[in-house]
Design a protein around this motif. Sequence first.
Motif, PDB file in Angstrom:
ATOM      1  N   VAL A  96       0.837  -1.196   0.000  1.00 31.03           N
ATOM      2  CA  VAL A  96       0.000   0.000   0.000  1.00 31.03           C
ATOM      3  C   VAL A  96       0.873   1.247   0.000  1.00 31.03           C
ATOM      4  CG1 VAL A  96      -1.771   1.285   1.253  1.00 31.03           C
ATOM      5  CG2 VAL A  96      -1.879  -1.215   1.159  1.00 31.03           C
ATOM      6  N   LEU A  97       1.907   1.244   0.839  1.00 32.33           N
ATOM      7  CA  LEU A  97       2.792   2.405   0.898  1.00 32.33           C
ATOM      8  C   LEU A  97       3.488   2.631  -0.442  1.00 32.33           C
ATOM      9  CD1 LEU A  97       3.956   4.656   2.643  1.00 32.33           C
ATOM     10  CD2 LEU A  97       5.786   3.093   3.323  1.00 32.33           C
ATOM     11  N   ARG A  98       3.896   1.557  -1.098  1.00 36.48           N
ATOM     12  CA  ARG A  98       4.554   1.701  -2.410  1.00 36.48           C
ATOM     13  C   ARG A  98       3.598   2.347  -3.411  1.00 36.48           C
ATOM     14  NH1 ARG A  98       9.989   0.992  -1.333  1.00 36.48           N
ATOM     15  NH2 ARG A  98       9.986  -0.355   0.507  1.00 36.48           N
ATOM     16  N   LYS A  99       2.324   2.007  -3.330  1.00 30.50           N
ATOM     17  CA  LYS A  99       1.348   2.634  -4.228  1.00 30.50           C
ATOM     18  C   LYS A  99       1.189   4.121  -3.899  1.00 30.50           C
ATOM     19  CE  LYS A  99      -1.335  -1.509  -5.324  1.00 30.50           C
ATOM     20  NZ  LYS A  99      -2.636  -2.201  -5.199  1.00 30.50           N
ATOM     21  N   VAL A 100       1.255   4.458  -2.607  1.00 34.41           N
ATOM     22  CA  VAL A 100       1.206   5.868  -2.221  1.00 34.41           C
ATOM     23  C   VAL A 100       2.401   6.601  -2.807  1.00 34.41           C
ATOM     24  CG1 VAL A 100       1.346   7.469  -0.270  1.00 34.41           C
ATOM     25  CG2 VAL A 100      -0.139   5.450  -0.119  1.00 34.41           C
ATOM     26  N   TRP A 101       3.580   6.010  -2.670  1.00 32.95           N
ATOM     27  CA  TRP A 101       4.780   6.648  -3.226  1.00 32.95           C
ATOM     28  C   TRP A 101       4.676   6.780  -4.738  1.00 32.95           C
ATOM     29  CZ3 TRP A 101       8.965   3.598   0.005  1.00 32.95           C
ATOM     30  CH2 TRP A 101       8.945   4.085   1.329  1.00 32.95           C
ATOM     31  N   ASP A 102       4.158   5.762  -5.399  1.00 32.46           N
ATOM     32  CA  ASP A 102       3.973   5.839  -6.850  1.00 32.46           C
ATOM     33  C   ASP A 102       3.035   6.990  -7.219  1.00 32.46           C
ATOM     34  OD1 ASP A 102       5.632   3.662  -7.226  1.00 32.46           O
ATOM     35  OD2 ASP A 102       3.987   2.222  -7.529  1.00 32.46           O
ATOM     36  N   TYR A 103       2.017   7.198  -6.380  1.00 32.64           N
ATOM     37  CA  TYR A 103       1.065   8.274  -6.638  1.00 32.64           C
ATOM     38  C   TYR A 103       1.773   9.629  -6.563  1.00 32.64           C
ATOM     39  CZ  TYR A 103      -3.367  10.811  -6.606  1.00 32.64           C
ATOM     40  OH  TYR A 103      -4.411  11.652  -6.928  1.00 32.64           O
ATOM     41  N   PHE A 104       2.602   9.806  -5.516  1.00 31.87           N
ATOM     42  CA  PHE A 104       3.363  11.050  -5.409  1.00 31.87           C
ATOM     43  C   PHE A 104       4.310  11.206  -6.592  1.00 31.87           C
ATOM     44  CE2 PHE A 104       2.301  10.835  -0.809  1.00 31.87           C
ATOM     45  CZ  PHE A 104       1.846  12.134  -0.634  1.00 31.87           C
ATOM     46  N   ASP A 105       4.987  10.127  -6.953  1.00 29.52           N
ATOM     47  CA  ASP A 105       5.934  10.188  -8.076  1.00 29.52           C
ATOM     48  C   ASP A 105       5.236  10.563  -9.373  1.00 29.52           C
ATOM     49  OD1 ASP A 105       7.946   9.413  -6.353  1.00 29.52           O
ATOM     50  OD2 ASP A 105       7.962   7.321  -7.007  1.00 29.52           O
ATOM     51  N   GLY A 106       3.994  10.103  -9.512  1.00 30.23           N
ATOM     52  CA  GLY A 106       3.238  10.366 -10.733  1.00 30.23           C
ATOM     53  C   GLY A 106       2.502  11.690 -10.737  1.00 30.23           C
ATOM     54  N   LEU A 107       2.711  12.499  -9.697  1.00 31.48           N
ATOM     55  CA  LEU A 107       2.054  13.808  -9.586  1.00 31.48           C
ATOM     56  C   LEU A 107       0.541  13.669  -9.711  1.00 31.48           C
ATOM     57  CD1 LEU A 107       4.439  16.047 -11.755  1.00 31.48           C
ATOM     58  CD2 LEU A 107       4.631  15.426  -9.355  1.00 31.48           C
ATOM     59  N   GLY A 108      -0.003  12.725  -8.922  1.00 34.78           N
ATOM     60  CA  GLY A 108      -1.441  12.491  -8.957  1.00 34.78           C
ATOM     61  C   GLY A 108      -2.238  13.728  -8.599  1.00 34.78           C
ATOM     62  N   PRO A 109      -3.517  13.785  -9.002  1.00 34.70           N
ATOM     63  CA  PRO A 109      -4.340  14.984  -8.781  1.00 34.70           C
ATOM     64  C   PRO A 109      -4.387  15.458  -7.332  1.00 34.70           C
ATOM     65  CG  PRO A 109      -5.466  13.428 -10.219  1.00 34.70           C
ATOM     66  CD  PRO A 109      -4.246  12.726  -9.725  1.00 34.70           C
ATOM     67  N   LEU A 110      -4.371  14.522  -6.382  1.00 36.33           N
ATOM     68  CA  LEU A 110      -4.479  14.937  -4.980  1.00 36.33           C
ATOM     69  C   LEU A 110      -3.204  15.572  -4.450  1.00 36.33           C
ATOM     70  CD1 LEU A 110      -6.547  12.008  -3.410  1.00 36.33           C
ATOM     71  CD2 LEU A 110      -7.340  14.180  -4.371  1.00 36.33           C
ATOM     72  N   THR A 111      -2.121  15.502  -5.205  1.00 34.43           N
ATOM     73  CA  THR A 111      -0.894  16.215  -4.821  1.00 34.43           C
ATOM     74  C   THR A 111      -0.882  17.634  -5.367  1.00 34.43           C
ATOM     75  OG1 THR A 111       0.432  15.618  -6.760  1.00 34.43           O
ATOM     76  CG2 THR A 111       0.355  14.019  -4.945  1.00 34.43           C
ATOM     77  N   GLY A 112      -1.921  17.995  -6.110  1.00 32.48           N
ATOM     78  CA  GLY A 112      -1.937  19.313  -6.718  1.00 32.48           C
ATOM     79  C   GLY A 112      -0.977  19.436  -7.883  1.00 32.48           C
TER      80      GLY A 112
END
Length: 301
Positions: free
Chosen positions: A37-53
């Motif tokens: 789960v944490l790796r998916k969170v990190w992937d989300y940050f790396d991918g500049l997901g919408p919730l990171t603005g």
Amino acid sequence: MGEDVTGAEPAEVRRFWRRLGVPGLVDVHTHFMPERVLRKVWDYFDGLGPLTGGIEWPIAYREEEARRVALLREFGVRAFTAMLYPHKPGMARWLNGWAADFARRTPDCLHTSTLFPEEGVESYVREAVEAGARVFKAHVQVGAYDPADAVLDPAWGLLADAGIPVVIHCGSGPAPGRHTGPGPVGRVLARHPRLRLVVAHLGMPEYEDFLGLAERYDEVRLDTTMAFTDFSERLAPFPRRALPRLAGLGDRVLLGSDFPNIPYRYAHQLDALRDLGLGDDWLRAVCHDNAARLFALPAGA
């Protein structure tokens, strides 16, 4: 690990709290969760997901779990949390089971649980409380739910009666959601005024609105997670006119960091709080004493 993090950092952090005369730090906003789960969170940050603005967000402490725990101990963090959260129905009970096991094998981690507006939420929240949960995490932005949803009412009431704090990401930073902001949480508090909500990130960017909720409800607290750092001040600066109000709530502000998911050194959060100029008594309360009292921690060495 990020390039700005050096082997000298633990000593730097320890100097910070030793100068204040406290036995260490209590950080109410750190993330531990199942590795996949944490790796998916990190992937989300790396991918500049919408919730990171859409903001560049390099993870400073991209380490294996054991090393992350060891780092917090090296920093002198006496107690920390395993902030974890579901983004869909059917996840919360499973996450709570993982977190209970993590707390058993990590005694300095406050047993953390979570919840989601779904059938059975009251049941598994009760199970978590009876199993010894000491803090809950709610993430309105990621979960995309209304915290005032009637299905959550029994769970909020149960947590209010038990006096268990809930760290809740309900501000609209770094990106707004349908149910972020002070309105939905205000409706929860109107029904459950004794609920011990800890507003994450000082409610960024609606800082003053959430200060108002803390001024109105005696059990509302705020955590400092990412607030005042160079990173956050570029995006959502804290209004300096509100600093006297923050100082006035000095017994209900708690240290939070977002470790390991921060794009800067852990010590920078501490330096940012020091540089507010609110004084050592305020820093002692925020960095240790308030949370130590809230969670009834034993006296430190």
